[in-house]
Design an enzyme around this catalytic site. Structure first.
Site, PDB file in Angstrom:
ATOM      1  CG  ASP A  11      -1.762   1.198   1.280  1.00 46.10           C
ATOM      2  OD1 ASP A  11      -2.205   1.512   0.448  1.00 46.10           O
ATOM      3  OD2 ASP A  11      -1.688   1.856   2.079  1.00 46.10           O
ATOM      4  CG  ASP A  13      -1.853   7.888   0.079  1.00 44.78           C
ATOM      5  OD1 ASP A  13      -0.668   8.044  -0.303  1.00 44.78           O
ATOM      6  OD2 ASP A  13      -2.896   8.444  -0.168  1.00 44.78           O
ATOM      7  CG  ASP A 208      -2.093   2.603   6.366  1.00 41.21           C
ATOM      8  OD1 ASP A 208      -2.396   2.194   5.037  1.00 41.21           O
ATOM      9  OD2 ASP A 208      -2.610   3.613   7.086  1.00 41.21           O
TER      10      ASP A 208
END
Length: 266
Positions: A11, A13, A208
């Site tokens: 991922d 961001d 996250d």
């Protein structure tokens, strides 16, 4: 040296990129070593094709496979579209979303209905980067308003009836075609790797947020980077030998998590 046929799927961001300023300097040394060793580093994000290809240029990963718009767009190592938007699919998605917003009298806003400047204020991006974030091919980004919480269940049900899914990212919600998620994208890329090379790659995934749960379930080893919002999960296989949760946020947490599995010789 990394194990043969290693693939890193990450991922962006809040995982590789700092949640606040989108910096990734702390991850560059390890990112450079992975690239030098020929390890595919696959960006797997809610970002658009335009955003991801721009970041690939900045990180020296031009031509690498990537996953855009939470799995709605999957591009192979040679630039081939492995999964892409159906003809007219985005128009149908936006029409269904607009109908639901009207029927339920929702206050939520979307990227397609505001300007580049407004998206820049929402995201902290500059205006050009915000314009790239609005260049969506298969999904829409939603800024949910708390005053609509009492209609959230009806909204999700309406999307399901229209063949759409709703997933939560770090800042926004994302509406995309049903069945398109980061886990399905990982499986598509692994299958493509197997067809091209005859080998099954060992996969390490990093994320996250809630929209990374499917990604982390689809890989062999998972890194949950300490975030600033809701975490992924629950994971289908949460054994500590398979899942590492970092103590640092992005981008330091990205290096921490990969080093945990690859060792300090990286």
């Amino acid at each position: 040296m990394p194990p043969p046929d290693l693939m890193v799927v990450t991922d962006l961001d809040g995982t590789l990129l700092d949640h606040h300023d989108y910096s990734f300097d702390a991850a560059l040394p390890l990112l450079d070593r992975l690239r030098a060793d020929g390890v595919p580093v696959v960006f797997c994000s809610s970002k658009t094709v335009a955003e991801i290809t721009a970041l690939q240029e900045r990180t020296g990963l031009v031509g690498s496979p990537f996953v855009a718009e939470n799995g709605a767009v999957v591009v192979g190592h040679d630039g081939r579209a492995l999964t892409g938007p159906a003809d007219g699919g985005l128009e149908r998605l936006l029409a269904a979303l607009d109908d639901l917003r009207g029927a339920l009298d929702l206050h939520c806003e979307t990227f397609s209905t505001v300007t580049d400047e407004i998206v820049a204020t929402w995201t902290g991006l500059d205006v050009q980067a915000a314009a790239d974030a609005r260049r969506r091919e298969a999904s829409e980004v939603l800024l949910w308003r708390s005053e609509d919480d009492d209609r959230a269940g009806e909204f999700r049900a309406g999307l399901t009836a229209a063949g759409l899914d709703l997933v939560r990212g770090g800042r926004f919600w994302h509406v995309l075609p049903a069945g398109c998620d980061k886990g399905a994208a990982v499986r598509t890329l692994v299958a493509d790797h197997e067809r091209r090379t005859g080998n099954t790659p060992r996969t390490i995934g990093l994320g996250d947020g809630p929209n990374d749960t499917a990604l982390l379930d689809a890989v062999d080893l998972a890194v949950v980077v300490r975030g600033h919002g809701p975490a992924p999960g629950p994971l289908a296989d949460d054994r500590p030998e398979r899942v590492h949760r970092t103590t640092s946020p992005a981008p330091q947490g990205w290096t921490e998590g990969l080093t945990h599995f690859l060792g300090n010789d990286r």
